[in-house]
Design a protein around this motif. Structure first.
Motif, PDB file in Angstrom:
ATOM      1  N   LEU A  37      -0.732  12.438   7.765  1.00 55.95           N
ATOM      2  CA  LEU A  37      -0.776  11.676   9.012  1.00 55.95           C
ATOM      3  C   LEU A  37      -1.268  10.247   8.807  1.00 55.95           C
ATOM      4  CD1 LEU A  37      -1.827  14.354  11.629  1.00 55.95           C
ATOM      5  CD2 LEU A  37       0.232  12.952  11.662  1.00 55.95           C
ATOM      6  N   PRO A  38      -2.316  10.006   8.015  1.00 57.10           N
ATOM      7  CA  PRO A  38      -2.713   8.609   7.811  1.00 57.10           C
ATOM      8  C   PRO A  38      -1.589   7.745   7.261  1.00 57.10           C
ATOM      9  CG  PRO A  38      -4.464  10.068   7.091  1.00 57.10           C
ATOM     10  CD  PRO A  38      -3.272  10.938   7.375  1.00 57.10           C
ATOM     11  N   ARG A  39      -0.780   8.288   6.351  1.00 55.85           N
ATOM     12  CA  ARG A  39       0.319   7.500   5.794  1.00 55.85           C
ATOM     13  C   ARG A  39       1.441   7.313   6.806  1.00 55.85           C
ATOM     14  NH1 ARG A  39       0.137  10.060  -0.344  1.00 55.85           N
ATOM     15  NH2 ARG A  39      -1.477   8.648  -1.099  1.00 55.85           N
ATOM     16  N   VAL A  40       1.696   8.342   7.609  1.00 56.37           N
ATOM     17  CA  VAL A  40       2.707   8.202   8.654  1.00 56.37           C
ATOM     18  C   VAL A  40       2.281   7.133   9.659  1.00 56.37           C
ATOM     19  CG1 VAL A  40       3.777   9.398  10.616  1.00 56.37           C
ATOM     20  CG2 VAL A  40       3.606  10.544   8.406  1.00 56.37           C
ATOM     21  N   ILE A  41       1.005   7.126  10.018  1.00 59.99           N
ATOM     22  CA  ILE A  41       0.481   6.113  10.939  1.00 59.99           C
ATOM     23  C   ILE A  41       0.652   4.718  10.345  1.00 59.99           C
ATOM     24  CG2 ILE A  41      -1.584   5.254  12.086  1.00 59.99           C
ATOM     25  CD1 ILE A  41      -0.452   7.872  13.252  1.00 59.99           C
ATOM     26  N   GLU A  42       0.380   4.574   9.057  1.00 60.06           N
ATOM     27  CA  GLU A  42       0.564   3.271   8.393  1.00 60.06           C
ATOM     28  C   GLU A  42       2.030   2.844   8.419  1.00 60.06           C
ATOM     29  OE1 GLU A  42      -1.002   3.509   4.481  1.00 60.06           O
ATOM     30  OE2 GLU A  42      -3.097   3.540   5.129  1.00 60.06           O
ATOM     31  N   ASP A  43       2.931   3.799   8.224  1.00 61.07           N
ATOM     32  CA  ASP A  43       4.364   3.472   8.296  1.00 61.07           C
ATOM     33  C   ASP A  43       4.723   2.882   9.661  1.00 61.07           C
ATOM     34  OD1 ASP A  43       4.546   4.662   5.784  1.00 61.07           O
ATOM     35  OD2 ASP A  43       5.422   6.533   6.545  1.00 61.07           O
ATOM     36  N   ILE A  44       4.214   3.512  10.712  1.00 66.05           N
ATOM     37  CA  ILE A  44       4.521   3.061  12.068  1.00 66.05           C
ATOM     38  C   ILE A  44       3.910   1.688  12.315  1.00 66.05           C
ATOM     39  CG2 ILE A  44       4.151   3.557  14.518  1.00 66.05           C
ATOM     40  CD1 ILE A  44       4.256   6.556  13.743  1.00 66.05           C
ATOM     41  N   GLU A  45       2.696   1.484  11.830  1.00 63.21           N
ATOM     42  CA  GLU A  45       2.076   0.157  11.949  1.00 63.21           C
ATOM     43  C   GLU A  45       2.989  -0.908  11.352  1.00 63.21           C
ATOM     44  OE1 GLU A  45      -1.515   0.645   9.803  1.00 63.21           O
ATOM     45  OE2 GLU A  45      -2.644   1.466  11.498  1.00 63.21           O
ATOM     46  N   GLY A  46       3.560  -0.599  10.192  1.00 64.69           N
ATOM     47  CA  GLY A  46       4.430  -1.555   9.521  1.00 64.69           C
ATOM     48  C   GLY A  46       5.657  -1.895  10.343  1.00 64.69           C
ATOM     49  N   VAL A  47       6.269  -0.877  10.975  1.00 66.98           N
ATOM     50  CA  VAL A  47       7.444  -1.123  11.806  1.00 66.98           C
ATOM     51  C   VAL A  47       7.094  -2.032  12.976  1.00 66.98           C
ATOM     52  CG1 VAL A  47       9.066  -0.034  13.413  1.00 66.98           C
ATOM     53  CG2 VAL A  47       8.628   1.016  11.188  1.00 66.98           C
ATOM     54  N   LEU A  48       6.006  -1.727  13.666  1.00 71.01           N
ATOM     55  CA  LEU A  48       5.656  -2.506  14.855  1.00 71.01           C
ATOM     56  C   LEU A  48       5.216  -3.918  14.496  1.00 71.01           C
ATOM     57  CD1 LEU A  48       3.914   0.211  17.057  1.00 71.01           C
ATOM     58  CD2 LEU A  48       6.288  -0.580  17.083  1.00 71.01           C
TER      59      LEU A  48
ATOM     60  N   ALA B 239       2.402  10.576  18.036  1.00 74.21           N
ATOM     61  CA  ALA B 239       2.195   9.563  19.071  1.00 74.21           C
ATOM     62  C   ALA B 239       0.751   9.573  19.565  1.00 74.21           C
ATOM     63  CB  ALA B 239       3.153   9.808  20.240  1.00 74.21           C
ATOM     64  N   VAL B 240       0.204  10.765  19.783  1.00 71.32           N
ATOM     65  CA  VAL B 240      -1.174  10.860  20.264  1.00 71.32           C
ATOM     66  C   VAL B 240      -2.150  10.366  19.201  1.00 71.32           C
ATOM     67  CG1 VAL B 240      -2.974  12.438  21.082  1.00 71.32           C
ATOM     68  CG2 VAL B 240      -0.608  12.748  21.845  1.00 71.32           C
ATOM     69  N   ARG B 241      -1.935  10.788  17.953  1.00 65.66           N
ATOM     70  CA  ARG B 241      -2.814  10.315  16.880  1.00 65.66           C
ATOM     71  C   ARG B 241      -2.727   8.804  16.729  1.00 65.66           C
ATOM     72  NH1 ARG B 241      -5.062  12.560  12.245  1.00 65.66           N
ATOM     73  NH2 ARG B 241      -5.187  10.367  11.617  1.00 65.66           N
ATOM     74  N   TYR B 242      -1.529   8.253  16.828  1.00 67.90           N
ATOM     75  CA  TYR B 242      -1.373   6.811  16.695  1.00 67.90           C
ATOM     76  C   TYR B 242      -2.145   6.093  17.800  1.00 67.90           C
ATOM     77  CZ  TYR B 242       0.623   2.242  15.873  1.00 67.90           C
ATOM     78  OH  TYR B 242       0.757   0.908  15.580  1.00 67.90           O
ATOM     79  N   ALA B 243      -2.034   6.579  19.028  1.00 67.64           N
ATOM     80  CA  ALA B 243      -2.745   5.947  20.139  1.00 67.64           C
ATOM     81  C   ALA B 243      -4.251   6.034  19.951  1.00 67.64           C
ATOM     82  CB  ALA B 243      -2.333   6.612  21.453  1.00 67.64           C
TER      83      ALA B 243
ATOM     84  N   GLY C 102       0.819  -1.202   0.000  1.00 65.30           N
ATOM     85  CA  GLY C 102       0.000   0.000   0.000  1.00 65.30           C
ATOM     86  C   GLY C 102       0.851   1.248   0.000  1.00 65.30           C
ATOM     87  N   ASP C 103       0.441   2.235   0.815  1.00 63.87           N
ATOM     88  CA  ASP C 103       1.163   3.498   0.897  1.00 63.87           C
ATOM     89  C   ASP C 103       2.257   3.483   1.954  1.00 63.87           C
ATOM     90  OD1 ASP C 103      -0.229   4.856  -1.123  1.00 63.87           O
ATOM     91  OD2 ASP C 103      -1.900   5.266   0.237  1.00 63.87           O
ATOM     92  N   ARG C 104       2.472   2.353   2.575  1.00 65.16           N
ATOM     93  CA  ARG C 104       3.497   2.291   3.607  1.00 65.16           C
ATOM     94  C   ARG C 104       4.892   2.473   3.019  1.00 65.16           C
ATOM     95  NH1 ARG C 104       1.828  -2.941   7.320  1.00 65.16           N
ATOM     96  NH2 ARG C 104       0.058  -1.987   8.405  1.00 65.16           N
ATOM     97  N   ILE C 105       5.732   3.099   3.842  1.00 66.14           N
ATOM     98  CA  ILE C 105       7.151   3.225   3.523  1.00 66.14           C
ATOM     99  C   ILE C 105       7.918   2.431   4.571  1.00 66.14           C
ATOM    100  CG2 ILE C 105       9.056   4.879   3.801  1.00 66.14           C
ATOM    101  CD1 ILE C 105       7.425   6.854   2.172  1.00 66.14           C
ATOM    102  N   GLU C 106       8.944   1.720   4.138  1.00 64.63           N
ATOM    103  CA  GLU C 106       9.752   0.952   5.074  1.00 64.63           C
ATOM    104  C   GLU C 106      10.722   1.896   5.773  1.00 64.63           C
ATOM    105  OE1 GLU C 106      12.242  -3.233   5.279  1.00 64.63           O
ATOM    106  OE2 GLU C 106      11.448  -2.497   3.376  1.00 64.63           O
ATOM    107  N   LEU C 107      10.406   2.231   6.993  1.00 63.13           N
ATOM    108  CA  LEU C 107      11.163   3.238   7.720  1.00 63.13           C
ATOM    109  C   LEU C 107      12.522   2.712   8.180  1.00 63.13           C
ATOM    110  CD1 LEU C 107       8.389   4.756  10.052  1.00 63.13           C
ATOM    111  CD2 LEU C 107       9.090   5.515   7.770  1.00 63.13           C
ATOM    112  N   ALA C 108      13.479   3.634   8.264  1.00 61.50           N
ATOM    113  CA  ALA C 108      14.766   3.323   8.887  1.00 61.50           C
ATOM    114  C   ALA C 108      14.551   3.224  10.391  1.00 61.50           C
ATOM    115  CB  ALA C 108      15.782   4.411   8.573  1.00 61.50           C
TER     116      ALA C 108
END
Length: 316
Positions: A64-75, A95-99, A3-9
């Motif tokens: 923000l939705p894409r940033v949240i997806e990136d974080i989901e992918g890392v976790l 962090a607040v939006r993710y929670a 999807g729109d996820r990016i593989e974060l460093a």
């Protein structure tokens, strides 16, 4: 990732215990956490990431939705879906939006000095119309200062010299500032140096920040929320005394509004940290202490809340 996820460093700091995910501020990188993370690992498994378009992570449309997806992918990749997000500045907002977006998985959130420019009525004793005009001016200046063109031949040396001066001004080890800057330097397709994030993505990022009703987000949190605030103002800006007065007024408004929020919401903790906005670099021990004390409650679900942290009276 799909999807729109990016593989974060990611920097995996290791550690053993409930997991923490460290998120940096706008235009910064995971290197900002270098002095804080080792203080957390005795009690926690600690990951730090470069958000999309920053540091060593790939670029992409910034929302923000894409940033949240990136974080989901890392976790998901690390098998740590229940990590507590701990963010500084923009990272605190994320962090607040993710929670909020993951109520069944995320035990709470930590926002360290992530309040943007606020509302004109939050600038104590100043006319809101005057404040609104100044905020327009500040946003124009911030936009003009965004990275855009490749660095000139001596551009990197100039930036490093600025970091050395800042090191003396803030009392921060130069090595920390140098590492943070170098992680933000990338290469254009033709091999020249440029600062990240790229201008088009930085503009998208600023628009996302301006669109947030942060205190509305804080009020929606139904799990433990730590809100940290810098107790020291940014160093004075020569020739822009109005900016210093503006930030003093905003600091008083934030102290007032955060205290009111903590009184209204039993799960909100507010802590003042002895440092400027650059607290991660200036006072990593105080940052780590605040996070550890909060996480001990948020991640154990202890029914007995510790004493509520407090900000000093703004008149003191």
């Amino acid at each position: 990732m799909t999807g729109d996820r990016i593989e974060l460093a990611v920097h995996d700091h290791g550690g053993d215990g409930p997991p923490l995910l460290l998120l940096h501020g706008a235009g910064r990188t995971l290197a900002d956490w270098a002095a804080v993370a080792p203080l957390l690992t005795p009690r926690h498994r600690v990951l730090a990431v470069d958000l999309r378009g920053h540091g060593l992570s790939p670029s992409g449309t910034w929302s923000l939705p894409r940033v949240i997806e990136d974080i989901e992918g890392v976790l998901e990749e690390y098998g740590l879906p229940g990590a507590l997000p701990v963010g500084h500045s923009l990272g605190g907002m994320v962090a607040v939006r993710y929670a909020l977006d993951h109520p069944q998985l995320t035990p709470g959130a930590v926002n360290l000095d992530g309040y943007g420019w606020g509302r004109p009525d939050q600038y104590v004793d100043l006319d809101p119309a005057h404040v609104a005009e100044r905020l327009v001016q500040i946003r124009k200046s911030a936009t003009a200062a965004l990275p855009g063109l490749p660095l000139p031949v001596d551009g990197l040396q100039t930036l490093l010299a600025q970091q050395r001066a800042l090191s003396g001004q803030l009392g921060v080890p130069y090595e920390l500032l140098e590492a943070a800057l170098m992680r933000s330097v990338g290469h254009t397709p033709d091999g020249r140096l440029e600062l990240r994030p790229r201008r088009e993505h930085a503009l998208e990022m600023l628009a996302e920040i301006d669109s947030l009703d942060l205190f509305g987000l804080f009020a929606r949190m139904d799990r433990p929320l730590l809100l940290g605030r810098a107790l020291r103002p940014v160093p004075p800006v020569p020739g822009r005394e109005w900016f210093d007065d503006l930030m003093t007024a905003y600091g008083k408004g934030l102290a007032r509004d955060l205290a009111a929020l903590a009184e209204q919401r039993a799960h909100v903790r507010v802590v003042g940290i002895d440092g400027t906005h650059a607290m991660l670099l200036e006072n990593p021990g105080a940052v780590a202490d605040a996070v550890l004390a909060f996480a001990a409650e948020a991640l154990t679900g202890s029914p007995s809340a510790p004493p509520r942290y407090a900000l000093p009276d703004p008149g003191e």
